[in-house]
Design a protein around this motif. Structure first.
Motif, PDB file in Angstrom:
ATOM      1  N   ALA A  52       0.981  -1.264  -0.016  1.00 65.09           N
ATOM      2  CA  ALA A  52      -0.169   0.062  -0.100  1.00 65.09           C
ATOM      3  C   ALA A  52       0.995   1.326  -0.080  1.00 65.09           C
ATOM      4  CB  ALA A  52      -0.943  -0.009   1.171  1.00 65.09           C
ATOM      5  N   ASN A  53       0.452   2.231  -0.656  1.00 62.22           N
ATOM      6  CA  ASN A  53       1.376   3.493  -0.801  1.00 62.22           C
ATOM      7  C   ASN A  53       1.074   4.433   0.412  1.00 62.22           C
ATOM      8  OD1 ASN A  53       2.639   2.931  -3.097  1.00 62.22           O
ATOM      9  ND2 ASN A  53       0.751   3.493  -4.328  1.00 62.22           N
ATOM     10  N   LEU A  54       2.014   5.247   0.732  1.00 54.31           N
ATOM     11  CA  LEU A  54       1.549   6.167   1.840  1.00 54.31           C
ATOM     12  C   LEU A  54       0.878   7.508   1.154  1.00 54.31           C
ATOM     13  CD1 LEU A  54       5.356   6.206   3.543  1.00 54.31           C
ATOM     14  CD2 LEU A  54       3.106   5.738   4.560  1.00 54.31           C
ATOM     15  N   THR A  55       0.303   7.950   1.784  1.00 58.89           N
ATOM     16  CA  THR A  55      -0.498   9.136   1.309  1.00 58.89           C
ATOM     17  C   THR A  55       0.663  10.553   1.516  1.00 58.89           C
ATOM     18  OG1 THR A  55      -2.417   8.300   2.293  1.00 58.89           O
ATOM     19  CG2 THR A  55      -2.502  11.032   1.866  1.00 58.89           C
ATOM     20  N   GLU A  56       1.544  10.395   2.662  1.00 60.58           N
ATOM     21  CA  GLU A  56       2.465  11.478   2.843  1.00 60.58           C
ATOM     22  C   GLU A  56       3.611  10.751   3.245  1.00 60.58           C
ATOM     23  OE1 GLU A  56       0.835  14.588   5.235  1.00 60.58           O
ATOM     24  OE2 GLU A  56       1.233  13.512   7.059  1.00 60.58           O
ATOM     25  N   GLY A  57       4.618  11.476   3.172  1.00 57.10           N
ATOM     26  CA  GLY A  57       6.069  11.089   3.729  1.00 57.10           C
ATOM     27  C   GLY A  57       6.787  10.121   2.828  1.00 57.10           C
ATOM     28  N   ASN A  58       7.605   9.239   3.400  1.00 55.53           N
ATOM     29  CA  ASN A  58       8.774   8.419   2.794  1.00 55.53           C
ATOM     30  C   ASN A  58       8.746   7.011   3.540  1.00 55.53           C
ATOM     31  OD1 ASN A  58       9.152  10.093   0.465  1.00 55.53           O
ATOM     32  ND2 ASN A  58      10.059  11.429   2.064  1.00 55.53           N
ATOM     33  N   ALA A  59       9.044   5.936   2.573  1.00 57.55           N
ATOM     34  CA  ALA A  59       9.424   4.622   3.238  1.00 57.55           C
ATOM     35  C   ALA A  59      10.601   4.284   2.340  1.00 57.55           C
ATOM     36  CB  ALA A  59       8.186   3.631   2.859  1.00 57.55           C
ATOM     37  N   ALA A  60      11.559   3.905   2.832  1.00 51.05           N
ATOM     38  CA  ALA A  60      12.831   3.464   2.398  1.00 51.05           C
ATOM     39  C   ALA A  60      13.165   2.088   2.754  1.00 51.05           C
ATOM     40  CB  ALA A  60      13.964   4.458   2.794  1.00 51.05           C
ATOM     41  N   TYR A  61      13.904   1.263   1.951  1.00 52.72           N
ATOM     42  CA  TYR A  61      14.166  -0.081   2.390  1.00 52.72           C
ATOM     43  C   TYR A  61      15.689  -0.233   1.783  1.00 52.72           C
ATOM     44  CZ  TYR A  61       8.929  -0.300   2.185  1.00 52.72           C
ATOM     45  OH  TYR A  61       7.802  -0.042   2.439  1.00 52.72           O
ATOM     46  N   HIS A  62      16.371  -1.101   2.915  1.00 54.63           N
ATOM     47  CA  HIS A  62      17.772  -1.342   2.764  1.00 54.63           C
ATOM     48  C   HIS A  62      18.017  -2.852   2.978  1.00 54.63           C
ATOM     49  CE1 HIS A  62      18.018   2.944   2.964  1.00 54.63           C
ATOM     50  NE2 HIS A  62      18.909   2.894   1.980  1.00 54.63           N
ATOM     51  N   VAL A  63      18.934  -3.613   2.367  1.00 56.05           N
ATOM     52  CA  VAL A  63      19.030  -4.895   2.596  1.00 56.05           C
ATOM     53  C   VAL A  63      20.500  -4.907   2.541  1.00 56.05           C
ATOM     54  CG1 VAL A  63      19.234  -7.365   2.077  1.00 56.05           C
ATOM     55  CG2 VAL A  63      17.155  -6.203   1.641  1.00 56.05           C
ATOM     56  N   ASP A  64      21.122  -5.252   3.759  1.00 50.72           N
ATOM     57  CA  ASP A  64      22.593  -5.222   3.911  1.00 50.72           C
ATOM     58  C   ASP A  64      23.200  -3.821   3.542  1.00 50.72           C
ATOM     59  OD1 ASP A  64      22.672  -8.054   5.081  1.00 50.72           O
ATOM     60  OD2 ASP A  64      22.633  -8.675   2.917  1.00 50.72           O
ATOM     61  N   GLY A  65      22.527  -2.815   3.852  1.00 51.38           N
ATOM     62  CA  GLY A  65      23.106  -1.512   3.492  1.00 51.38           C
ATOM     63  C   GLY A  65      22.665  -1.079   2.059  1.00 51.38           C
ATOM     64  N   ASN A  66      22.291  -2.029   1.240  1.00 51.71           N
ATOM     65  CA  ASN A  66      22.057  -1.445  -0.213  1.00 51.71           C
ATOM     66  C   ASN A  66      20.311  -1.167  -0.168  1.00 51.71           C
ATOM     67  OD1 ASN A  66      24.552  -2.205  -1.156  1.00 51.71           O
ATOM     68  ND2 ASN A  66      24.048  -4.350  -0.891  1.00 51.71           N
ATOM     69  N   ALA A  67      20.189  -0.193  -0.955  1.00 54.05           N
ATOM     70  CA  ALA A  67      18.964   0.408  -1.174  1.00 54.05           C
ATOM     71  C   ALA A  67      18.156  -0.394  -1.818  1.00 54.05           C
ATOM     72  CB  ALA A  67      18.964   1.874  -1.640  1.00 54.05           C
ATOM     73  N   ILE A  68      16.965  -0.724  -1.605  1.00 60.10           N
ATOM     74  CA  ILE A  68      16.066  -1.585  -2.547  1.00 60.10           C
ATOM     75  C   ILE A  68      14.890  -0.359  -2.954  1.00 60.10           C
ATOM     76  CG2 ILE A  68      14.555  -3.364  -2.537  1.00 60.10           C
ATOM     77  CD1 ILE A  68      17.082  -4.217  -1.984  1.00 60.10           C
ATOM     78  N   GLU A  69      14.646  -0.631  -4.248  1.00 61.05           N
ATOM     79  CA  GLU A  69      13.453   0.380  -4.880  1.00 61.05           C
ATOM     80  C   GLU A  69      12.133  -0.244  -4.333  1.00 61.05           C
ATOM     81  OE1 GLU A  69      13.608   2.806  -6.993  1.00 61.05           O
ATOM     82  OE2 GLU A  69      15.806   2.688  -7.038  1.00 61.05           O
ATOM     83  N   ASN A  70      11.323   0.810  -4.187  1.00 55.73           N
ATOM     84  CA  ASN A  70       9.912   0.414  -3.357  1.00 55.73           C
ATOM     85  C   ASN A  70       9.209  -0.521  -4.254  1.00 55.73           C
ATOM     86  OD1 ASN A  70      10.856   2.215  -1.747  1.00 55.73           O
ATOM     87  ND2 ASN A  70       8.919   3.357  -1.549  1.00 55.73           N
TER      88      ASN A  70
END
Length: 162
Positions: A52-70
């Motif tokens: 589900a998408n946020l209405t406002e703000g951000n969510a960020a994801y990292h696996v072992d320090g590497n950014a993951i695209e949403n």
């Protein structure tokens, strides 16, 4: 997987389910989200699971320090919840094999069905399963996925006592 929420908010129509949420879910830790019915627990899980998408703000994801695209969070997580639908025209075997196209399973489908006590129902369409059998299939597709994060939203719903 590390999950970062920054000023996160989710709204349905005019009502905010949650707002201004800042939190860091750390890789390797376990979390429980508690609250009364209607407090937004399931909505929050859907947001942090990337479904589900946020209405406002951000969510960020990292696996072992590497950014993951949403758009790729699903590759690193599995979710089970009573509101998730199954493809009821599929058999149990077909459903789990279809799921395995997107996420590697840690054991073969046939073994999963035996563990679930559904070996004899492997070719039966999911539409003909009881609610408890459907919940076991939902749990299996999540628990037996080779992913670093497992989201459980009321995983015992409709399950019979063993």
């Amino acid at each position: 997987m590390d999950i970062y929420l920054e000023k996160a908010g989710k709204r349905f129509n005019r009502d905010w389910i949650f707002r201004h949420l800042d939190y860091h879910f750390e890789q390797g830790k376990k979390y429980a989200i508690t609250g009364p019915n209607g407090s937004g627990k399931s909505t929050l899980l859907q947001v942090i699971a990337g479904s589900a998408n946020l209405t406002e703000g951000n969510a960020a994801y990292h696996v072992d320090g590497n950014a993951i695209e949403n758009d790729h969070v699903y590759k690193y997580s599995a979710i089970v919840a009573p509101y998730l639908d199954l493809v009821e025209e599929m058999s149990a075997t077909e459903f789990l094999r279809f799921h395995a196209v997107f996420k590697r399973l840690v054991i073969p489908v046939e073994e999963i069905l035996e563990i679930l006590g559904l070996g004899n129902a492997a070719s039966k369409q999911l539409r003909n399963f009881s609610s408890g059998m459907k919940q076991r299939i939902k749990l299996a597709q999540a628990v037996f996925s080779d992913v670093p994060v497992l989201f459980l939203d009321e995983p015992g719903t409709n399950l019979d006592k063993a």
